[in-house]
Design a protein around this motif. Structure first.
Motif, PDB file in Angstrom:
ATOM      1  N   PHE A 179       0.832  -1.196   0.000  1.00 36.45           N
ATOM      2  CA  PHE A 179       0.000   0.000   0.000  1.00 36.45           C
ATOM      3  C   PHE A 179       0.868   1.247   0.000  1.00 36.45           C
ATOM      4  O   PHE A 179       0.664   2.158  -0.797  1.00 36.45           O
ATOM      5  CB  PHE A 179      -0.941   0.030   1.207  1.00 36.45           C
ATOM      6  CG  PHE A 179      -1.732   1.306   1.282  1.00 36.45           C
ATOM      7  CD1 PHE A 179      -2.900   1.440   0.561  1.00 36.45           C
ATOM      8  CD2 PHE A 179      -1.274   2.380   2.025  1.00 36.45           C
ATOM      9  CE1 PHE A 179      -3.621   2.624   0.590  1.00 36.45           C
ATOM     10  CE2 PHE A 179      -1.992   3.563   2.066  1.00 36.45           C
ATOM     11  CZ  PHE A 179      -3.164   3.686   1.344  1.00 36.45           C
ATOM     12  N   TYR A 180       1.819   1.300   0.919  1.00 36.37           N
ATOM     13  CA  TYR A 180       2.653   2.504   1.006  1.00 36.37           C
ATOM     14  C   TYR A 180       3.522   2.690  -0.230  1.00 36.37           C
ATOM     15  O   TYR A 180       3.741   3.830  -0.662  1.00 36.37           O
ATOM     16  CB  TYR A 180       3.498   2.489   2.280  1.00 36.37           C
ATOM     17  CG  TYR A 180       2.703   2.882   3.490  1.00 36.37           C
ATOM     18  CD1 TYR A 180       2.180   4.159   3.602  1.00 36.37           C
ATOM     19  CD2 TYR A 180       2.448   1.982   4.515  1.00 36.37           C
ATOM     20  CE1 TYR A 180       1.430   4.543   4.701  1.00 36.37           C
ATOM     21  CE2 TYR A 180       1.704   2.353   5.619  1.00 36.37           C
ATOM     22  CZ  TYR A 180       1.200   3.632   5.703  1.00 36.37           C
ATOM     23  OH  TYR A 180       0.454   4.007   6.798  1.00 36.37           O
ATOM     24  N   LEU A 181       3.999   1.615  -0.812  1.00 35.27           N
ATOM     25  CA  LEU A 181       4.812   1.721  -2.029  1.00 35.27           C
ATOM     26  C   LEU A 181       3.989   2.275  -3.187  1.00 35.27           C
ATOM     27  O   LEU A 181       4.411   3.223  -3.863  1.00 35.27           O
ATOM     28  CB  LEU A 181       5.404   0.360  -2.406  1.00 35.27           C
ATOM     29  CG  LEU A 181       6.235   0.340  -3.682  1.00 35.27           C
ATOM     30  CD1 LEU A 181       7.475   1.202  -3.520  1.00 35.27           C
ATOM     31  CD2 LEU A 181       6.605  -1.078  -4.043  1.00 35.27           C
ATOM     32  N   THR A 182       2.802   1.715  -3.407  1.00 35.96           N
ATOM     33  CA  THR A 182       1.972   2.207  -4.508  1.00 35.96           C
ATOM     34  C   THR A 182       1.485   3.630  -4.244  1.00 35.96           C
ATOM     35  O   THR A 182       1.401   4.431  -5.170  1.00 35.96           O
ATOM     36  CB  THR A 182       0.775   1.285  -4.781  1.00 35.96           C
ATOM     37  OG1 THR A 182      -0.015   1.155  -3.594  1.00 35.96           O
ATOM     38  CG2 THR A 182       1.216  -0.072  -5.277  1.00 35.96           C
ATOM     39  N   PHE A 183       1.211   3.967  -2.986  1.00 34.33           N
ATOM     40  CA  PHE A 183       0.776   5.320  -2.655  1.00 34.33           C
ATOM     41  C   PHE A 183       1.904   6.322  -2.898  1.00 34.33           C
ATOM     42  O   PHE A 183       1.689   7.393  -3.479  1.00 34.33           O
ATOM     43  CB  PHE A 183       0.294   5.396  -1.202  1.00 34.33           C
ATOM     44  CG  PHE A 183      -0.278   6.733  -0.835  1.00 34.33           C
ATOM     45  CD1 PHE A 183      -1.543   7.092  -1.264  1.00 34.33           C
ATOM     46  CD2 PHE A 183       0.453   7.633  -0.080  1.00 34.33           C
ATOM     47  CE1 PHE A 183      -2.084   8.328  -0.948  1.00 34.33           C
ATOM     48  CE2 PHE A 183      -0.075   8.872   0.251  1.00 34.33           C
ATOM     49  CZ  PHE A 183      -1.345   9.216  -0.189  1.00 34.33           C
ATOM     50  N   PHE A 184       3.113   5.985  -2.467  1.00 32.45           N
ATOM     51  CA  PHE A 184       4.260   6.865  -2.675  1.00 32.45           C
ATOM     52  C   PHE A 184       4.541   7.059  -4.163  1.00 32.45           C
ATOM     53  O   PHE A 184       4.752   8.192  -4.620  1.00 32.45           O
ATOM     54  CB  PHE A 184       5.500   6.307  -1.965  1.00 32.45           C
ATOM     55  CG  PHE A 184       6.755   7.077  -2.275  1.00 32.45           C
ATOM     56  CD1 PHE A 184       6.972   8.320  -1.710  1.00 32.45           C
ATOM     57  CD2 PHE A 184       7.701   6.552  -3.142  1.00 32.45           C
ATOM     58  CE1 PHE A 184       8.119   9.041  -2.007  1.00 32.45           C
ATOM     59  CE2 PHE A 184       8.849   7.264  -3.450  1.00 32.45           C
ATOM     60  CZ  PHE A 184       9.062   8.510  -2.874  1.00 32.45           C
ATOM     61  N   LEU A 185       4.542   5.979  -4.923  1.00 29.74           N
ATOM     62  CA  LEU A 185       4.786   6.084  -6.363  1.00 29.74           C
ATOM     63  C   LEU A 185       3.680   6.867  -7.063  1.00 29.74           C
ATOM     64  O   LEU A 185       3.944   7.630  -7.999  1.00 29.74           O
ATOM     65  CB  LEU A 185       4.947   4.699  -6.984  1.00 29.74           C
ATOM     66  CG  LEU A 185       6.206   3.949  -6.579  1.00 29.74           C
ATOM     67  CD1 LEU A 185       6.187   2.527  -7.143  1.00 29.74           C
ATOM     68  CD2 LEU A 185       7.450   4.695  -7.013  1.00 29.74           C
ATOM     69  N   PHE A 186       2.428   6.698  -6.610  1.00 29.62           N
ATOM     70  CA  PHE A 186       1.318   7.472  -7.158  1.00 29.62           C
ATOM     71  C   PHE A 186       1.540   8.959  -6.912  1.00 29.62           C
ATOM     72  O   PHE A 186       1.389   9.786  -7.821  1.00 29.62           O
ATOM     73  CB  PHE A 186      -0.005   7.010  -6.553  1.00 29.62           C
ATOM     74  CG  PHE A 186      -1.110   8.025  -6.669  1.00 29.62           C
ATOM     75  CD1 PHE A 186      -1.659   8.324  -7.902  1.00 29.62           C
ATOM     76  CD2 PHE A 186      -1.575   8.689  -5.554  1.00 29.62           C
ATOM     77  CE1 PHE A 186      -2.674   9.271  -8.017  1.00 29.62           C
ATOM     78  CE2 PHE A 186      -2.578   9.632  -5.652  1.00 29.62           C
ATOM     79  CZ  PHE A 186      -3.123   9.918  -6.890  1.00 29.62           C
ATOM     80  N   MET A 187       1.866   9.320  -5.681  1.00 30.83           N
ATOM     81  CA  MET A 187       2.083  10.731  -5.363  1.00 30.83           C
ATOM     82  C   MET A 187       3.261  11.301  -6.139  1.00 30.83           C
ATOM     83  O   MET A 187       3.212  12.443  -6.618  1.00 30.83           O
ATOM     84  CB  MET A 187       2.306  10.909  -3.853  1.00 30.83           C
ATOM     85  CG  MET A 187       1.089  10.573  -3.017  1.00 30.83           C
ATOM     86  SD  MET A 187      -0.367  11.550  -3.421  1.00 30.83           S
ATOM     87  CE  MET A 187       0.103  13.112  -2.741  1.00 30.83           C
ATOM     88  N   LEU A 188       4.308  10.522  -6.299  1.00 33.88           N
ATOM     89  CA  LEU A 188       5.478  10.954  -7.071  1.00 33.88           C
ATOM     90  C   LEU A 188       5.129  11.188  -8.526  1.00 33.88           C
ATOM     91  O   LEU A 188       5.497  12.220  -9.104  1.00 33.88           O
ATOM     92  CB  LEU A 188       6.610   9.908  -6.936  1.00 33.88           C
ATOM     93  CG  LEU A 188       7.925  10.250  -7.592  1.00 33.88           C
ATOM     94  CD1 LEU A 188       8.567  11.430  -6.894  1.00 33.88           C
ATOM     95  CD2 LEU A 188       8.846   9.042  -7.543  1.00 33.88           C
ATOM     96  N   SER A 189       4.401  10.258  -9.126  1.00 31.07           N
ATOM     97  CA  SER A 189       4.047  10.422 -10.539  1.00 31.07           C
ATOM     98  C   SER A 189       3.024  11.537 -10.716  1.00 31.07           C
ATOM     99  O   SER A 189       3.060  12.259 -11.726  1.00 31.07           O
ATOM    100  CB  SER A 189       3.549   9.116 -11.130  1.00 31.07           C
ATOM    101  OG  SER A 189       2.323   8.735 -10.574  1.00 31.07           O
ATOM    102  N   LEU A 190       2.127  11.710  -9.774  1.00 32.30           N
ATOM    103  CA  LEU A 190       1.168  12.818  -9.842  1.00 32.30           C
ATOM    104  C   LEU A 190       1.898  14.159  -9.779  1.00 32.30           C
ATOM    105  O   LEU A 190       1.625  15.062 -10.567  1.00 32.30           O
ATOM    106  CB  LEU A 190       0.154  12.711  -8.707  1.00 32.30           C
ATOM    107  CG  LEU A 190      -0.908  13.809  -8.648  1.00 32.30           C
ATOM    108  CD1 LEU A 190      -1.801  13.746  -9.887  1.00 32.30           C
ATOM    109  CD2 LEU A 190      -1.732  13.674  -7.389  1.00 32.30           C
ATOM    110  N   GLY A 191       2.820  14.274  -8.844  1.00 34.27           N
ATOM    111  CA  GLY A 191       3.608  15.494  -8.739  1.00 34.27           C
ATOM    112  C   GLY A 191       4.428  15.765  -9.985  1.00 34.27           C
ATOM    113  O   GLY A 191       4.509  16.903 -10.464  1.00 34.27           O
ATOM    114  N   THR A 192       5.026  14.711 -10.534  1.00 35.41           N
ATOM    115  CA  THR A 192       5.798  14.853 -11.776  1.00 35.41           C
ATOM    116  C   THR A 192       4.903  15.319 -12.913  1.00 35.41           C
ATOM    117  O   THR A 192       5.285  16.220 -13.685  1.00 35.41           O
ATOM    118  CB  THR A 192       6.452  13.496 -12.149  1.00 35.41           C
ATOM    119  OG1 THR A 192       7.296  13.083 -11.065  1.00 35.41           O
ATOM    120  CG2 THR A 192       7.257  13.612 -13.421  1.00 35.41           C
ATOM    121  N   GLY A 193       3.723  14.739 -13.018  1.00 37.62           N
ATOM    122  CA  GLY A 193       2.788  15.143 -14.069  1.00 37.62           C
ATOM    123  C   GLY A 193       2.352  16.583 -13.935  1.00 37.62           C
ATOM    124  O   GLY A 193       2.281  17.315 -14.918  1.00 37.62           O
TER     125      GLY A 193
END
Length: 94
Positions: A75-89
């Motif tokens: 959960f935390y891995l997918t959440f962190f990667l989601f937030m990272l990719s959202l911020g990058t976008g």
């Protein structure tokens, strides 16, 4: 719009789908161990209580299996990667 922005957007959507999938698995695990939990609020609206249920999942898996279940870190891995990719976008669009 350029191609990299679209690719980052698709990656973000995939990551949020994976995170929701992990969240549903955590809820199912807790329900199967007689915990009163619910991810959805009557319809299709996510309550956002998953962050309350993560410590409960950790506690239940520690009691039953002697270690923290794999969904906790997933959960935390997918959440962190989601937030990272959202911020990058967002940065790419600005």
């Amino acid at each position: 719009m350029n191609t990299p922005v679209i690719i980052v957007g698709v990656i973000t959507l995939v990551l949020i789908w994976l995170n929701l999938s992990v969240s549903i698995k955590i809820i199912d695990y807790l329900k199967s161990h007689n915990q009163d939990v619910s991810l959805f609020n009557g319809g299709l609206f996510v309550k956002g209580k998953i962050f309350r249920y993560l410590p409960l999942y950790k506690k239940v898996t520690l009691e039953n299996e002697g270690k923290v279940g794999p969904l906790f870190s997933s959960f935390y891995l997918t959440f962190f990667l989601f937030m990272l990719s959202l911020g990058t976008g967002i940065i790419m669009v600005l």
